[in-house]
Motif scaffolding. Structure first.
Motif, PDB file in Angstrom:
ATOM      1  N   LYS A  33      50.493 -74.298  19.933  1.00 31.92           N
ATOM      2  CA  LYS A  33      49.522 -74.548  18.859  1.00 31.92           C
ATOM      3  C   LYS A  33      48.821 -75.893  19.014  1.00 31.92           C
ATOM      4  O   LYS A  33      47.909 -76.194  18.240  1.00 31.92           O
ATOM      5  CB  LYS A  33      50.228 -74.511  17.498  1.00 31.92           C
ATOM      6  N   PRO A  35      47.141 -77.727  21.983  1.00 33.83           N
ATOM      7  CA  PRO A  35      46.712 -77.811  23.383  1.00 33.83           C
ATOM      8  C   PRO A  35      46.481 -79.224  23.884  1.00 33.83           C
ATOM      9  O   PRO A  35      46.482 -79.458  25.093  1.00 33.83           O
ATOM     10  CB  PRO A  35      45.410 -77.001  23.400  1.00 33.83           C
ATOM     11  N   HIS A  36      46.288 -80.189  22.970  1.00 37.72           N
ATOM     12  CA  HIS A  36      46.060 -81.569  23.400  1.00 37.72           C
ATOM     13  C   HIS A  36      47.360 -82.325  23.665  1.00 37.72           C
ATOM     14  O   HIS A  36      47.329 -83.471  24.101  1.00 37.72           O
ATOM     15  CB  HIS A  36      45.229 -82.319  22.357  1.00 37.72           C
ATOM     16  N   ARG A  77      52.380 -80.916  27.415  1.00 36.63           N
ATOM     17  CA  ARG A  77      51.567 -79.727  27.196  1.00 36.63           C
ATOM     18  C   ARG A  77      52.202 -78.546  27.935  1.00 36.63           C
ATOM     19  O   ARG A  77      52.951 -78.743  28.898  1.00 36.63           O
ATOM     20  CB  ARG A  77      50.143 -79.926  27.732  1.00 36.63           C
ATOM     21  N   GLN A 123      47.324 -64.381  16.884  1.00 37.40           N
ATOM     22  CA  GLN A 123      46.197 -65.074  17.503  1.00 37.40           C
ATOM     23  C   GLN A 123      45.780 -64.341  18.774  1.00 37.40           C
ATOM     24  O   GLN A 123      46.490 -63.473  19.272  1.00 37.40           O
ATOM     25  CB  GLN A 123      46.572 -66.521  17.861  1.00 37.40           C
ATOM     26  N   VAL A 125      44.479 -65.050  22.871  1.00 34.78           N
ATOM     27  CA  VAL A 125      44.588 -66.081  23.896  1.00 34.78           C
ATOM     28  C   VAL A 125      43.725 -65.693  25.092  1.00 34.78           C
ATOM     29  O   VAL A 125      43.700 -64.540  25.513  1.00 34.78           O
ATOM     30  CB  VAL A 125      46.059 -66.310  24.328  1.00 34.78           C
ATOM     31  N   VAL A 140      35.576 -71.987  28.409  1.00 36.33           N
ATOM     32  CA  VAL A 140      36.729 -71.979  27.511  1.00 36.33           C
ATOM     33  C   VAL A 140      37.989 -72.185  28.343  1.00 36.33           C
ATOM     34  O   VAL A 140      38.145 -71.563  29.401  1.00 36.33           O
ATOM     35  CB  VAL A 140      36.828 -70.643  26.745  1.00 36.33           C
ATOM     36  N   ARG A 141      38.854 -73.057  27.880  1.00 36.05           N
ATOM     37  CA  ARG A 141      40.086 -73.331  28.610  1.00 36.05           C
ATOM     38  C   ARG A 141      40.966 -72.086  28.655  1.00 36.05           C
ATOM     39  O   ARG A 141      41.232 -71.469  27.628  1.00 36.05           O
ATOM     40  CB  ARG A 141      40.840 -74.479  27.930  1.00 36.05           C
ATOM     41  N   HIS A 144      43.556 -70.961  25.902  1.00 34.61           N
ATOM     42  CA  HIS A 144      43.054 -71.309  24.570  1.00 34.61           C
ATOM     43  C   HIS A 144      43.376 -70.200  23.572  1.00 34.61           C
ATOM     44  O   HIS A 144      43.173 -69.020  23.839  1.00 34.61           O
ATOM     45  CB  HIS A 144      41.542 -71.520  24.631  1.00 34.61           C
ATOM     46  N   HIS A 145      43.897 -70.575  22.418  1.00 33.89           N
ATOM     47  CA  HIS A 145      44.168 -69.629  21.338  1.00 33.89           C
ATOM     48  C   HIS A 145      42.990 -69.601  20.371  1.00 33.89           C
ATOM     49  O   HIS A 145      42.426 -70.649  20.049  1.00 33.89           O
ATOM     50  CB  HIS A 145      45.438 -70.021  20.584  1.00 33.89           C
ATOM     51  N   PHE A 146      42.635 -68.419  19.904  1.00 35.16           N
ATOM     52  CA  PHE A 146      41.512 -68.311  18.976  1.00 35.16           C
ATOM     53  C   PHE A 146      41.914 -67.462  17.764  1.00 35.16           C
ATOM     54  O   PHE A 146      42.744 -66.555  17.879  1.00 35.16           O
ATOM     55  CB  PHE A 146      40.281 -67.717  19.667  1.00 35.16           C
TER      56      PHE A 146
END
Length: 272
Positions: A33, A35-36, A77, A123, A125, A140-141, A144-146
């Motif tokens: 949750k 990503p940074h 990460r 979610q 991904v 988009v990475r 990445h979760h959207f």
């Protein structure tokens, strides 16, 4: 009471749990949750875990390549190694391999970034993308979760789910409002999903980011169950709402090609 203790009390199989494995899974879910990245102290505080335990678990995950660490800010990460486990968890683990040529065709025809993603819990991904050749493009990475309720791929995946599974998922969703275009009513979302089911594709009219548009279609297995969604994304200045039907028809056609590679339309479904 910390979360580990609470989960054990609630589970009928708690006596079989391995405490450190419980904690490791909680850490992985937290990092998914964020990503940074998250530092060890923040992990311990967020999950109410002892710092020594977090240090041992994180160090072990890092040594096995499941986490990466940024030395400058000492944050951890998730690594891309976890994607291999994700693919292995799906019977159709060669999904990307069977989709890339079609994704390139879509990119070449529409000249917008084309992506493929999965439904993971509540979610979506991103698992791969084929970038646009435009000088200004959306990237988009991978990983990445959207949110499902705003994203065209999320809607296309939900629309293809069996009704009981869809209803259970809708009860879990938090319909976060990002802007005036965001769907925040479950009734409105159900209506949107019914339309996506009828059309065979779903759209995003800038429902999370005002200046982005997306159109998506589902990839189905031989049972008609959604394996993934394939979609294009681009700026509103190039991806116009009035062109959604043409774009949607193309994506529906191309996604059907990938679906056929997993037996959709070639074998009888459970309902037949």
């Amino acid at each position: 009471m910390n979360r580990v203790a609470a989960s054990k009390e609630e589970s009928p199989t708690a006596r079989y749990h391995v405490p450190n494995l419980d904690r490791a899974l909680m850490i992985l879910e937290l990092l998914a949750k964020c990503p940074h990245g998250v530092g060890m102290s923040d992990i311990a505080r967020e999950l109410s875990l002892p710092k020594n335990s977090v240090f041992r678990i994180v160090s072990t995950l890092h040594s096995h390549g499941y986490l990466t660490r940024e030395d400058d800010d000492k944050t951890y990460r998730l690594s891309r190694k976890l994607l291999s486990l994700g693919y292995a968890a799906v019977d159709e683990h060669n999904l990307v391999e069977k989709s890339l040529d079609v994704m390139r065709e879509i990119r070449d025809e529409l000249d917008e970034t084309t992506l493929i993603g999965l439904l993971v819990g509540s979610q979506g991904v991103v698992i791969e993308q084929v970038p646009s050749n435009q000088p200004v493009k959306v990237l988009v990475r991978v990983g990445h979760h959207f949110p499902l309720h705003t994203a065209a791929p999320g809607k296309s995946l939900m629309a293809a789910l069996p009704e009981a599974e869809l209803e259970a998922l809708l009860r879990q969703l938090t319909l976060t409002k990002f802007n005036e275009n965001t769907i925040t009513s479950r009734r409105a979302l159900r209506d949107e999903l019914a339309e996506a089911r009828s059309l065979g594709y779903a759209v995003d009219r800038g429902e999370e980011m005002d200046d982005l548009r997306c159109v998506a279609a589902p990839v189905l297995n031989h049972r008609g169950y959604p394996l993934a969604a394939i979609w294009i994304t681009g700026p509103a200045s190039r991806v116009h709402v009035q062109e959604f039907p043409q774009i949607g028809a193309l994506l529906r056609e191309k996604a059907a090609v990938v679906s056929s590679r997993f037996g959709y339309g070639l074998l009888p479904s459970d309902s037949e």
